[in-house]
Design an enzyme around this catalytic site. Structure first.
Site, mmCIF file in Angstrom:
data_model
loop_
_atom_site.group_PDB
_atom_site.id
_atom_site.type_symbol
_atom_site.label_atom_id
_atom_site.label_comp_id
_atom_site.label_asym_id
_atom_site.label_seq_id
_atom_site.Cartn_x
_atom_site.Cartn_y
_atom_site.Cartn_z
ATOM 1 C CE LYS A 1 0.649 4.876 8.404
ATOM 2 N NZ LYS A 1 0.806 4.206 7.139
ATOM 3 C CG ASP B 1 5.606 4.040 0.826
ATOM 4 O OD1 ASP B 1 5.868 4.775 1.799
ATOM 5 O OD2 ASP B 1 4.435 3.825 0.427
ATOM 6 C CE1 TYR C 1 -3.576 2.611 0.537
ATOM 7 C CE2 TYR C 1 -2.375 3.286 2.497
ATOM 8 C CZ TYR C 1 -3.375 3.508 1.565
ATOM 9 O OH TYR C 1 -4.160 4.632 1.675
HETATM 10 C C1 LIG Z 1 0.214 4.772 5.771
HETATM 11 C C2 LIG Z 1 0.991 4.586 4.528
HETATM 12 C C3 LIG Z 1 0.887 5.455 3.425
HETATM 13 C C4 LIG Z 1 -0.119 6.563 3.397
HETATM 14 O O1 LIG Z 1 0.109 7.540 4.356
HETATM 15 P P1 LIG Z 1 -1.103 8.530 4.759
HETATM 16 O O2 LIG Z 1 -0.491 9.472 5.740
HETATM 17 O O3 LIG Z 1 -2.166 7.649 5.332
HETATM 18 O O4 LIG Z 1 -1.542 9.204 3.507
HETATM 19 C C5 LIG Z 1 1.719 5.264 2.346
HETATM 20 N N1 LIG Z 1 2.604 4.260 2.321
HETATM 21 C C6 LIG Z 1 2.747 3.403 3.351
HETATM 22 C C7 LIG Z 1 3.777 2.324 3.275
HETATM 23 C C8 LIG Z 1 1.933 3.519 4.485
HETATM 24 O O5 LIG Z 1 2.049 2.643 5.489
#
Ligand SMILES: *Cc1c(COP(=O)(O)O)cnc(C)c1O
Length: 452
Positions: free
Chosen positions: A285, A257, A162
């Site tokens: 995060k 990511d 994701y």
């Molecule tokens: C949570 C997450 C996102 C998205 O971040 P948001 O602040 O919710 O937009 C993107 N990539 C990864 C790997 C994530 O865990």
């Protein structure tokens, strides 16, 4: 996949009685009239577990309290950011201090420099960064940057990873080794999805085939180096090294990511953990300490492409917001203290190990996968799961029972069996022992064995 109805769930006659959810249920009835599904992010809905969402009133340390006054030990941690737990004094005090001077200026502040310094001083892989307000925004910008830098359009991603809800990456795989994007959300133009190639994790052949088929067209390979948004699908260092080499050979960029893994498995995230240098890294995060922050970073050369230095436009009214920067500065300062990650990771391996031993002693088809302070309960006897299609969906019915039993015992997990759990620095030995007992009891109920 799941109806969300409780009809098919056996009443937990052997378990504890259900906690009172009266106030949460009332709030949910109201919220449904305001928001689709009653929530502002779909993962918060209790679609695949028993009941309706608990409305949270407050959090302190590793505990949260819902609107009915029920207290829980929290393993969701706001989906990852709260590595110091809720309401940490250092974070709260810094935020309150900075807020006295106003909330936002739309002009630079020294706080942005301070957070950037904390991140860059301790990172061997990136030299320049840009703050955004969410992880999605960070990834979206990283993808745009990679496309501009390589002058190519296609992005290769992995099934089960994701990357936020940007159009280009809300695409899942169909069957076959190399699949043309089939969007998993409505509203994404086919032309966009066609620029996204999806392959299974841990599959070198699929990556090779994609590079051969789309020779000279792939701008970037994007991966969660520690995939933690669809179970915990740990990859080998060798596979990640293979991606590094494939990208270099094909003049594509490698994007890690690390919105979830950044500052979670160590101060340098997964890049540092595996010692692999990606071309672009995204964080989110944890770097916001519970406030909305994202960030992408790369080499000096690549970041020079970004406006106003270069032609890639990317902006944000609240980017680098002082209050959010303050929370990040306070949180990362705590994380940078000697021994922080060692203690946290040891605690997690003890916790996971003892649950694993319990399940093994009972011959339950159940495994705890973990890395750093991330863990995932998998209802399987497979010793390794490294691709989305290896997850047995029937385990989710078992998770559903377990989730209810855990709530009734004061333990809060994210409401889906595909979600990982997080341990924070403030989960004490006593808290973790209490959680373990609840988990053991719940497992016994799930596997329907008489109690010892
Ligand atoms: C949570 C997450 C996102 C998205 O971040 P948001 O602040 O919710 O937009 C993107 N990539 C990864 C790997 C994530 O865990």
């Amino acid at each position: 996949m799941f109806s969300g109805s409780d009809d098919e769930i056996p009443v937990n006659t052997v378990g504890k009685p259900d906690i009172s959810r009266k106030k949460s249920a009332e709030l949910y009835e109201k919220s449904k009239t305001y928001f689709p599904g009653g929530v502002n992010s779909p993962v918060r809905a209790f679609k695949s577990v028993h009941g309706t969402p608990l409305f949270i009133q407050k959090g302190d340390g590793c505990h949260i309290w819902d609107a009915d006054g029920n207290q829980f030990i929290d393993f969701c941690a706001s989906w990852g950011p709260l590595i110091l737990g809720h309401n940490h004094p250092a974070v709260r005090e810094k935020v309150v201090e900075v807020m006295q001077n106003g909330m936002s200026f739309g002009a630079p502040t020294a706080l942005e420099n301070q957070l950037a310094e904390l991140i860059l001083k301790n990172n061997r892989y990136i030299k320049k960064i840009r703050f955004t307000s969410s992880g999605t925004e960070a990834v979206m910008s990283a993808v745009r940057l990679a496309r501009a830098y390589t002058k190519r359009d296609k992005i290769l991603k992995f099934e089960g990873c994701y990357h936020g809800h940007l159009d280009a990456l809300l695409v899942k795989a169909g069957s076959g080794l190399v699949t043309f994007g089939e969007s998993s959300s409505a509203g994404i133009p086919k032309a966009f999805a066609d620029e996204t190639i999806v392959v299974p994790l841990n599959n070198r052949q699929a990556v090779d085939e994609a590079f051969a088929k789309f020779e000279g067209q792939i701008a970037a390979v994007i991966i969660e180096p520690i995939p933690a948004n669809n179970g915990l699908l740990l990859q080998t260092k060798e596979f990640l090294e293979f991606l590094r080499e494939s990208c270099s050979r094909n003049k594509s960029l490698l994007i890690f990511d690390e919105v979830i893994s950044g500052f979670r498995v160590g101060f340098e995230g997964a890049a540092g953990f595996y010692d692999i240098k990606p071309d672009i890294i995204t964080y989110g995060k944890i770097i916001g300490g519970g406030l909305p922050v994202g960030m992408y970073g790369s080499s000096e050369e690549i970041m020079t492409m970004i406006s106003p230095d270069g032609p890639v436009y990317q902006a944000g009214t609240l980017s680098g917001n002082p209050v959010a920067m303050a929370a990040g500065i306070a949180q990362l300062t705590e994380l940078s203290k000697a021994g922080f990650y060692k203690d946290l990771n040891n605690k997690t391996s003890e916790f996971a190990g003892s649950i694993q031993r319990f399940a093994a002693s009972r011959n339950y088809k159940f495994n705890v996968f973990y890395i750093g302070s991330i863990f995932w309960f998998a209802f399987t006897d497979q010793e390794k799961i490294s691709a989305a299609e290896e997850i047995d969906p029937s385990g989710m019915e078992k998770f559903k029972i377990m989730h209810r039993e855990l709530l009734n015992r004061g333990i809060y997990f994210g409401p889906s069996g595909y979600e990982v759990g997080f341990i924070s620095s403030v989960h004490s030995k006593v808290d973790l022992e209490k959680a373990k007992r609840a988990i053991f009891e719940s497992l016994d109920l799930v596997f329907k064995l008489p109690k010892a």
